[in-house]
Design an enzyme around this catalytic site. Sequence first.
Site, PDB file in Angstrom:
ATOM      1  N   GLU A   1       0.838  -1.201   0.000  1.00 53.32           N
ATOM      2  CA  GLU A   1       0.000   0.000   0.000  1.00 53.32           C
ATOM      3  C   GLU A   1       0.878   1.260   0.000  1.00 53.32           C
ATOM      4  OE1 GLU A   1      -3.517  -1.876   2.882  1.00 53.32           O
ATOM      5  OE2 GLU A   1      -1.755  -0.921   3.752  1.00 53.32           O
TER       6      GLU A   1
ATOM      7  N   ASP B   1     -12.111  -5.264  -1.493  1.00 48.19           N
ATOM      8  CA  ASP B   1     -13.020  -6.418  -1.436  1.00 48.19           C
ATOM      9  C   ASP B   1     -14.357  -5.963  -0.899  1.00 48.19           C
ATOM     10  OD1 ASP B   1     -12.958  -7.011   1.740  1.00 48.19           O
ATOM     11  OD2 ASP B   1     -10.978  -6.408   1.051  1.00 48.19           O
TER      12      ASP B   1
HETATM   13  N1  SAH Z   1      -3.898 -11.755   2.623  1.00 47.13           N
HETATM   14  C1  SAH Z   1      -3.378 -10.422   2.741  1.00 47.13           C
HETATM   15  C2  SAH Z   1      -3.597  -9.914   4.116  1.00 47.13           C
HETATM   16  C3  SAH Z   1      -4.058  -8.515   4.157  1.00 47.13           C
HETATM   17  S1  SAH Z   1      -5.060  -8.204   5.521  1.00 47.13           S
HETATM   18  C4  SAH Z   1      -1.920 -10.418   2.346  1.00 47.13           C
HETATM   19  O1  SAH Z   1      -1.133 -11.131   2.950  1.00 47.13           O
HETATM   20  O2  SAH Z   1      -1.540  -9.675   1.451  1.00 47.13           O
HETATM   21  C5  SAH Z   1      -5.939  -6.857   5.001  1.00 47.13           C
HETATM   22  C6  SAH Z   1      -5.289  -5.514   5.148  1.00 47.13           C
HETATM   23  O3  SAH Z   1      -6.064  -4.660   4.335  1.00 47.13           O
HETATM   24  C7  SAH Z   1      -5.355  -4.925   6.545  1.00 47.13           C
HETATM   25  O4  SAH Z   1      -4.266  -4.089   6.811  1.00 47.13           O
HETATM   26  C8  SAH Z   1      -6.700  -4.165   6.559  1.00 47.13           C
HETATM   27  O5  SAH Z   1      -6.613  -2.875   7.123  1.00 47.13           O
HETATM   28  C9  SAH Z   1      -7.098  -4.038   5.086  1.00 47.13           C
HETATM   29  N2  SAH Z   1      -8.364  -4.713   4.678  1.00 47.13           N
HETATM   30  C10 SAH Z   1      -8.722  -4.920   3.397  1.00 47.13           C
HETATM   31  N3  SAH Z   1      -9.923  -5.517   3.321  1.00 47.13           N
HETATM   32  C11 SAH Z   1     -10.341  -5.719   4.592  1.00 47.13           C
HETATM   33  C12 SAH Z   1     -11.525  -6.318   5.165  1.00 47.13           C
HETATM   34  N4  SAH Z   1     -12.492  -6.815   4.414  1.00 47.13           N
HETATM   35  N5  SAH Z   1     -11.620  -6.366   6.501  1.00 47.13           N
HETATM   36  C13 SAH Z   1     -10.647  -5.876   7.279  1.00 47.13           C
HETATM   37  N6  SAH Z   1      -9.504  -5.292   6.797  1.00 47.13           N
HETATM   38  C14 SAH Z   1      -9.353  -5.210   5.466  1.00 47.13           C
END
Ligand code: SAH
Length: 239
Positions: A18, A204
């Site tokens: 990001e 998402d």
């Molecule tokens: N699988 C991903 C993990 C990202 S977690 C990876 O390893 O690349 C998601 C991150 O994006 C967090 O920092 C959160 O702030 C944000 N985020 C995006 N979609 C989200 C959702 N539906 N619920 C909570 N956080 C979300």
Amino acid sequence: MTIALGERILFVVAMEAEAQPIRASLGLTGAEATQLHPDFPAMITIGDGPRPRAVATNGTDSRFGVDAIASQPAVVTTLTAIEVFEPTLVISAGAAGGFDKRGGAIGEVVLSDRVVFHDRRVQIPGFDRYGRGDYPVADLSAIAIDLGLTIGTASTGNALDAPQVDLDGMDETQTLAKDMEAAAVAWVCEHKRVPFVALKAITDLVDVPEPTGEQFARNLAVATKNLATTAAQLTAALG
Ligand code: SAH
């Protein structure tokens, strides 16, 4: 004396994926990153000039080897970055989940006018309000309207998914951006008396059948591109 919000803007970002496009859009790619605290992986990149901009990230967790997402690292990053950079405005920037039923769309950028927690549920008078937080948010609605941004509630919890009780809470607050950091950043800003806002790009949709993680992976690039463009526009609009 009124200090202009745009004088020293600090972006607090959880993930390197990001942060990288934001640093590029702000012209910070040449600047060197420094560690904010010897015991934590949080990093900051500070630009120069009379109105410097900075991007702080939570860094990589040394034990798990992944971005240090969620609320605890966000607190350490925000506190240490505020003390080093002394910002006039903190922007919690990153990815978030949106809601199809409230008109959300992949790639949309949401600017917060309210920031709460949805998973700090404490059914005891006083602690219930403490849990939700409802932290002060700077009113940037005029700029947001000019830039065509969506304005609404950002809600934070420490999980990527959400049980029904959290979803009910997010319906109550009419959440448009569900993330894992914004309210934690906002809590520090309230204590440090620094104006705060959250800027979140939708990766998402929470209320569609496809698993959140799959949507997130597919849409992260487009969302962070929009986030970076908006970050630069917002920074420019703040003078
Ligand atoms: N699988 C991903 C993990 C990202 S977690 C990876 O390893 O690349 C998601 C991150 O994006 C967090 O920092 C959160 O702030 C944000 N985020 C995006 N979609 C989200 C959702 N539906 N619920 C909570 N956080 C979300």
